[in-house]
Design a protein around this motif. Structure first.
Motif, mmCIF file in Angstrom:
data_model
loop_
_atom_site.group_PDB
_atom_site.id
_atom_site.type_symbol
_atom_site.label_atom_id
_atom_site.label_comp_id
_atom_site.label_asym_id
_atom_site.label_seq_id
_atom_site.Cartn_x
_atom_site.Cartn_y
_atom_site.Cartn_z
ATOM 1 N N GLU A 1 0.833 -1.373 0.114
ATOM 2 C CA GLU A 1 -0.163 -0.061 -0.061
ATOM 3 C C GLU A 1 0.888 1.280 -0.151
ATOM 4 O O GLU A 1 0.197 2.370 -0.249
ATOM 5 C CB GLU A 1 -0.847 -0.210 1.376
ATOM 6 C CG GLU A 1 -2.058 -1.209 0.943
ATOM 7 C CD GLU A 1 -3.164 -0.978 2.291
ATOM 8 O OE1 GLU A 1 -2.486 -0.602 3.536
ATOM 9 O OE2 GLU A 1 -4.197 -1.296 2.123
ATOM 10 N N ILE A 2 2.038 1.249 0.394
ATOM 11 C CA ILE A 2 2.770 2.481 0.404
ATOM 12 C C ILE A 2 3.658 2.650 -0.840
ATOM 13 O O ILE A 2 4.339 1.645 -1.435
ATOM 14 C CB ILE A 2 3.799 2.418 1.583
ATOM 15 C CG1 ILE A 2 2.993 2.009 3.008
ATOM 16 C CG2 ILE A 2 4.515 3.662 1.819
ATOM 17 C CD1 ILE A 2 2.555 3.319 3.582
ATOM 18 N N LEU A 3 3.821 3.936 -1.369
ATOM 19 C CA LEU A 3 4.662 4.394 -2.355
ATOM 20 C C LEU A 3 5.506 5.286 -1.840
ATOM 21 O O LEU A 3 5.308 6.442 -1.292
ATOM 22 C CB LEU A 3 3.704 4.974 -3.434
ATOM 23 C CG LEU A 3 4.479 5.568 -4.809
ATOM 24 C CD1 LEU A 3 5.354 4.496 -5.273
ATOM 25 C CD2 LEU A 3 3.475 6.259 -5.480
ATOM 26 N N ASN B 1 9.200 13.724 -1.097
ATOM 27 C CA ASN B 1 8.999 13.521 0.509
ATOM 28 C C ASN B 1 10.442 13.563 1.017
ATOM 29 O O ASN B 1 10.250 13.687 2.302
ATOM 30 C CB ASN B 1 8.325 12.298 0.655
ATOM 31 C CG ASN B 1 6.918 12.279 0.214
ATOM 32 O OD1 ASN B 1 6.617 11.346 -0.472
ATOM 33 N ND2 ASN B 1 6.142 13.151 0.800
ATOM 34 N N PHE C 1 -2.063 6.931 8.378
ATOM 35 C CA PHE C 1 -1.928 5.475 7.536
ATOM 36 C C PHE C 1 -0.434 5.161 7.711
ATOM 37 O O PHE C 1 -0.353 3.783 8.018
ATOM 38 C CB PHE C 1 -2.297 5.921 6.289
ATOM 39 C CG PHE C 1 -1.977 4.676 5.247
ATOM 40 C CD1 PHE C 1 -3.001 3.701 5.404
ATOM 41 C CD2 PHE C 1 -1.185 4.793 4.563
ATOM 42 C CE1 PHE C 1 -2.557 2.458 4.856
ATOM 43 C CE2 PHE C 1 -0.866 3.864 3.512
ATOM 44 C CZ PHE C 1 -1.648 2.764 3.676
ATOM 45 N N THR C 2 0.715 6.006 7.294
ATOM 46 C CA THR C 2 1.975 5.566 7.538
ATOM 47 C C THR C 2 2.532 5.266 8.987
ATOM 48 O O THR C 2 3.123 4.380 9.058
ATOM 49 C CB THR C 2 2.747 6.550 6.665
ATOM 50 O OG1 THR C 2 2.501 7.842 7.066
ATOM 51 C CG2 THR C 2 2.491 6.548 5.186
ATOM 52 N N ASP D 1 -2.136 18.695 -0.347
ATOM 53 C CA ASP D 1 -1.398 17.602 0.448
ATOM 54 C C ASP D 1 -0.766 16.862 -0.757
ATOM 55 O O ASP D 1 -1.153 16.681 -1.921
ATOM 56 C CB ASP D 1 -2.071 16.760 1.105
ATOM 57 C CG ASP D 1 -1.424 16.157 2.470
ATOM 58 O OD1 ASP D 1 -0.192 16.565 2.417
ATOM 59 O OD2 ASP D 1 -1.828 15.440 3.169
ATOM 60 N N ASP D 2 0.278 16.075 -0.434
ATOM 61 C CA ASP D 2 1.055 15.204 -1.121
ATOM 62 C C ASP D 2 0.249 13.890 -1.739
ATOM 63 O O ASP D 2 0.161 13.581 -2.839
ATOM 64 C CB ASP D 2 2.601 14.907 -0.695
ATOM 65 C CG ASP D 2 2.523 13.969 0.884
ATOM 66 O OD1 ASP D 2 1.357 13.991 1.348
ATOM 67 O OD2 ASP D 2 3.329 13.566 1.282
ATOM 68 N N PHE D 3 -0.163 13.321 -0.640
ATOM 69 C CA PHE D 3 -0.784 11.893 -0.873
ATOM 70 C C PHE D 3 -2.034 11.838 -0.468
ATOM 71 O O PHE D 3 -2.565 12.432 0.879
ATOM 72 C CB PHE D 3 0.043 10.722 -0.188
ATOM 73 C CG PHE D 3 0.904 9.952 -0.832
ATOM 74 C CD1 PHE D 3 0.871 9.138 -1.732
ATOM 75 C CD2 PHE D 3 2.341 10.847 -0.974
ATOM 76 C CE1 PHE D 3 2.008 8.422 -2.371
ATOM 77 C CE2 PHE D 3 3.366 10.229 -1.498
ATOM 78 C CZ PHE D 3 3.051 8.877 -2.409
ATOM 79 N N LEU D 4 -3.158 11.194 -1.082
ATOM 80 C CA LEU D 4 -4.439 11.023 -0.402
ATOM 81 C C LEU D 4 -4.562 9.296 -0.357
ATOM 82 O O LEU D 4 -4.442 8.610 -1.271
ATOM 83 C CB LEU D 4 -5.522 11.262 -1.491
ATOM 84 C CG LEU D 4 -7.059 11.137 -0.976
ATOM 85 C CD1 LEU D 4 -7.375 11.932 0.510
ATOM 86 C CD2 LEU D 4 -8.010 11.374 -2.111
ATOM 87 N N ALA D 5 -4.578 8.975 0.939
ATOM 88 C CA ALA D 5 -4.822 7.363 1.055
ATOM 89 C C ALA D 5 -6.244 7.110 1.518
ATOM 90 O O ALA D 5 -7.029 6.919 0.921
ATOM 91 C CB ALA D 5 -3.737 6.901 2.191
ATOM 92 N N ASN D 6 -6.651 7.182 3.008
ATOM 93 C CA ASN D 6 -7.920 6.897 3.521
ATOM 94 C C ASN D 6 -8.495 8.428 3.903
ATOM 95 O O ASN D 6 -9.629 8.280 4.233
ATOM 96 C CB ASN D 6 -7.648 6.080 4.789
ATOM 97 C CG ASN D 6 -7.168 4.664 4.532
ATOM 98 O OD1 ASN D 6 -7.835 4.008 3.323
ATOM 99 N ND2 ASN D 6 -6.469 4.109 5.207
ATOM 100 N N GLY D 7 -7.958 9.397 3.492
ATOM 101 C CA GLY D 7 -8.477 10.677 3.698
ATOM 102 C C GLY D 7 -8.497 11.372 4.883
ATOM 103 O O GLY D 7 -9.190 12.211 5.173
ATOM 104 N N LYS D 8 -7.636 10.948 5.839
ATOM 105 C CA LYS D 8 -8.125 11.282 7.262
ATOM 106 C C LYS D 8 -7.355 12.766 7.496
ATOM 107 O O LYS D 8 -7.809 13.322 8.318
ATOM 108 C CB LYS D 8 -7.459 10.339 8.320
ATOM 109 C CG LYS D 8 -7.892 8.851 8.121
ATOM 110 C CD LYS D 8 -9.345 8.818 8.483
ATOM 111 C CE LYS D 8 -10.096 7.312 8.625
ATOM 112 N NZ LYS D 8 -11.130 7.301 8.500
ATOM 113 N N ALA D 9 -6.224 12.924 6.957
ATOM 114 C CA ALA D 9 -5.602 14.355 6.764
ATOM 115 C C ALA D 9 -6.435 15.178 6.238
ATOM 116 O O ALA D 9 -6.644 16.227 6.884
ATOM 117 C CB ALA D 9 -4.156 13.998 6.292
ATOM 118 N N LYS E 1 -3.943 7.567 -3.912
ATOM 119 C CA LYS E 1 -3.978 6.000 -4.096
ATOM 120 C C LYS E 1 -5.314 5.590 -4.473
ATOM 121 O O LYS E 1 -6.073 5.468 -3.615
ATOM 122 C CB LYS E 1 -3.363 5.486 -2.948
ATOM 123 C CG LYS E 1 -1.642 5.623 -2.947
ATOM 124 C CD LYS E 1 -1.122 4.931 -1.947
ATOM 125 C CE LYS E 1 -1.406 5.530 -0.498
ATOM 126 N NZ LYS E 1 -0.680 4.731 0.579
#
Ligand code: 5GP
Length: 190
Positions: free
Chosen positions: A18-20, A27, A99-100, A124-132, A156
């Protein structure tokens, strides 16, 4: 954004499922010329929104937002993750799950720097589950300002953030959307 896809394919490393990792340009080491193109791209997508301020979160978001802000000609505010004696006492606060790092963290923004009625662009840089992004949106709402858009460098697509935010009718623009990593291979959805 083809130039971004090319860099991800050439330099991105997949960690687990799941991590890029894109430390060589986004980063850790920063490719400022690429960030200029990213900033311009966000400007093209959100220029018509009359943005008054860009909101992001430390650390990686700061450089992205700052270069984008040169085009929007507005200030950048970044949410702080750590408590500091430097920070005003009067802050908007929210909580997000990392998430990380696999832990909850608090974010804070001084009440001085977001005013009622402001038109905010979240970057923001990444969108994973949207919590940030949800925590940043919560802070904007607390201030009585509006979220005019959310710009993400790498979404992602196999995690829930995109669906969640689009379901809430958030004006979300991701410069690239990556698909599930199969055997460490990166594919794009957009
Ligand atoms: P979310 O809050 O959407 O679950 O996760 C987004 C935040 O987690 C981003 O601010 C980013 O810093 C970090 N993040 C999530 N997934 C990745 C990833 O695959 N690679 C990197 N480098 N950061 C990520």
């Amino acid at each position: 954004m083809d130039v971004l896809k090319k860099r991800i394919l050439e330099e991105g490393r997949v960690v687990g499922e799941e991590i890029l990792k894109v430390d060589s340009f986004l980063n850790h080491q920063i490719d400022v010329q690429l960030f200029q193109e990213i900033g311009q791209e966000f400007y093209k997508k959100f220029a018509h929104k009359n943005i008054t301020k860009i909101l992001t979160i430390e650390a990686s978001g700061i450089a992205i937002a700052s270069i984008a802000a040169l085009y929007f000609k507005v200030p950048v505010v970044f949410a702080k993750k750590t408590k500091s004696r430097n920070l005003d006492n009067d802050t908007y606060k929210s909580k997000a799950y990392s998430f990380t790092k696999e832990m909850y963290y608090d974010i804070q923004v001084s009440k001085r720097y977001i005013q009622e009625g402001e038109r905010i662009l979240i970057l923001d840089d990444f969108l994973a589950n949207g919590k940030a992004v949800l925590a940043l949106m919560d802070i904007v709402n607390q201030a009585g300002a509006t979220v005019e858009g959310v710009g993400i460098v790498i979404e992602k697509g196999f995690q829930d953030g995109g669906k969640l935010l689009r379901g809430k009718k958030v004006n979300l623009e991701s410069l690239v959307i990556v698909d599930r990593f199969k055997d460490g291979i990166i594919k794009f959805m957009n």
